[in-house]
Design an enzyme around this catalytic site. Sequence first.
Site, mmCIF file in Angstrom:
data_model
loop_
_atom_site.group_PDB
_atom_site.id
_atom_site.type_symbol
_atom_site.label_atom_id
_atom_site.label_comp_id
_atom_site.label_asym_id
_atom_site.label_seq_id
_atom_site.Cartn_x
_atom_site.Cartn_y
_atom_site.Cartn_z
ATOM 1 N N TYR A 67 45.620 17.690 35.395
ATOM 2 C CA TYR A 67 44.810 17.912 36.589
ATOM 3 C C TYR A 67 45.401 17.076 37.729
ATOM 4 O O TYR A 67 45.250 15.854 37.763
ATOM 5 C CB TYR A 67 43.379 17.492 36.284
ATOM 6 C CG TYR A 67 42.329 17.952 37.261
ATOM 7 C CD1 TYR A 67 41.450 18.983 36.924
ATOM 8 C CD2 TYR A 67 42.172 17.346 38.496
ATOM 9 C CE1 TYR A 67 40.459 19.386 37.802
ATOM 10 C CE2 TYR A 67 41.188 17.745 39.371
ATOM 11 C CZ TYR A 67 40.329 18.763 39.022
ATOM 12 O OH TYR A 67 39.346 19.164 39.885
ATOM 13 N N TYR A 87 43.400 25.401 44.272
ATOM 14 C CA TYR A 87 42.421 24.544 43.607
ATOM 15 C C TYR A 87 41.197 25.361 43.230
ATOM 16 O O TYR A 87 40.354 25.672 44.062
ATOM 17 C CB TYR A 87 42.018 23.406 44.548
ATOM 18 C CG TYR A 87 41.093 22.385 43.936
ATOM 19 C CD1 TYR A 87 41.573 21.434 43.061
ATOM 20 C CD2 TYR A 87 39.740 22.367 44.252
ATOM 21 C CE1 TYR A 87 40.729 20.471 42.504
ATOM 22 C CE2 TYR A 87 38.887 21.414 43.706
ATOM 23 C CZ TYR A 87 39.394 20.473 42.832
ATOM 24 O OH TYR A 87 38.565 19.536 42.289
#
Length: 356
Positions: free
Chosen positions: A273, A318
């Site tokens: 991430y 995102y």
Amino acid sequence: MQPFAGRAAVAGIGMTALTRQSGRGELELAAEACRAACADAGIAPREVDAVLSYHLSDSAPVVQVARALGVERLGWHNDIAGGGTQAASILGDAAMLIHCGLARNVLIYRALNGRSGTRMNTVSTGPQERHTYGLAGPIPMFALAATRYLHDTGLTAEHLHAVVAQSRQNAASNPRALRREPLGLADYLARPYVCTPLRTVDCCQETDGACALLVSGVLDGPRVRAVVRGGGPGCSAMDRASDVTAIFSAYVAPMLWEASGMRPADVDVALPYDAYSWLVPRQLEDFGLVARGELGAYLLERRHAWVNPHGGLLSEGYVHGLNNVAQAVRELRSGGEVALVTGFGGSYGSAALLVR
């Protein structure tokens, strides 16, 4: 081994286009991605019997999405309150439902208008007590942790540039990616700071879009080998932490290797991430993929090109980390053997291993 290991497969993935202004509501985005995931898995939406999502009060509820998909008899369903920490662990929620016999086909989605609608990198998204320390939103908080991490490791702006520039290079061949242009060092250094040492390009995209996964106990696909979730007093609780740089991976990495019976050398694709550039070397270190003393050369020599091969959250877009999980499935379908995916929320988060 966890009881659900290998019992659930990610049989389908779906995504909308990623944009900075979708012009559509979250319900429409979610339904499109979910239909695509079902079609990819070869089933009709009516065959879904559980629906899961995570959000920060910025998405369409699961019951509305199920209704839009024509799911007439909805079984287990849950709107999970939370952000990036859920990106990997929601696979565990689905796998446990399948293992317990509560569902056969579980639909997971994340939908948001993260640029044109509710934006996360604002002061309102953080607990009020952080304002006492001048931490006006997530970027200042993680920038403080980044400053200490760079000091401790000897990494510099040149190393952060290597992370961002490689993500752009990886995204160059990805038609979904929002950022595909090369980024030279001089261009990187000319970008304005958001909060030192993080420049605008060190932060993930703000994106409109949706991503969905179809996790099944009866269909084939990459298997969920292990999922862990946890954390401790690191950069999410700086006033109580002995190490403000300790992100979630410092806590969950040992848990993951113990739960999976695997080791770092087994991983051939890593999808960490990457909300901020410095999180990439920190996770590579924590998961045992690169030793701290080797990080500098590893980054400058671009030996991390195998990390987030689609460009990650820094360059593709995102969707709160779920798009990285979708890419893990693509990588395993095309020949990869073991994929590591993670979910970040400061010193709390999750990690999962998917195997072909």
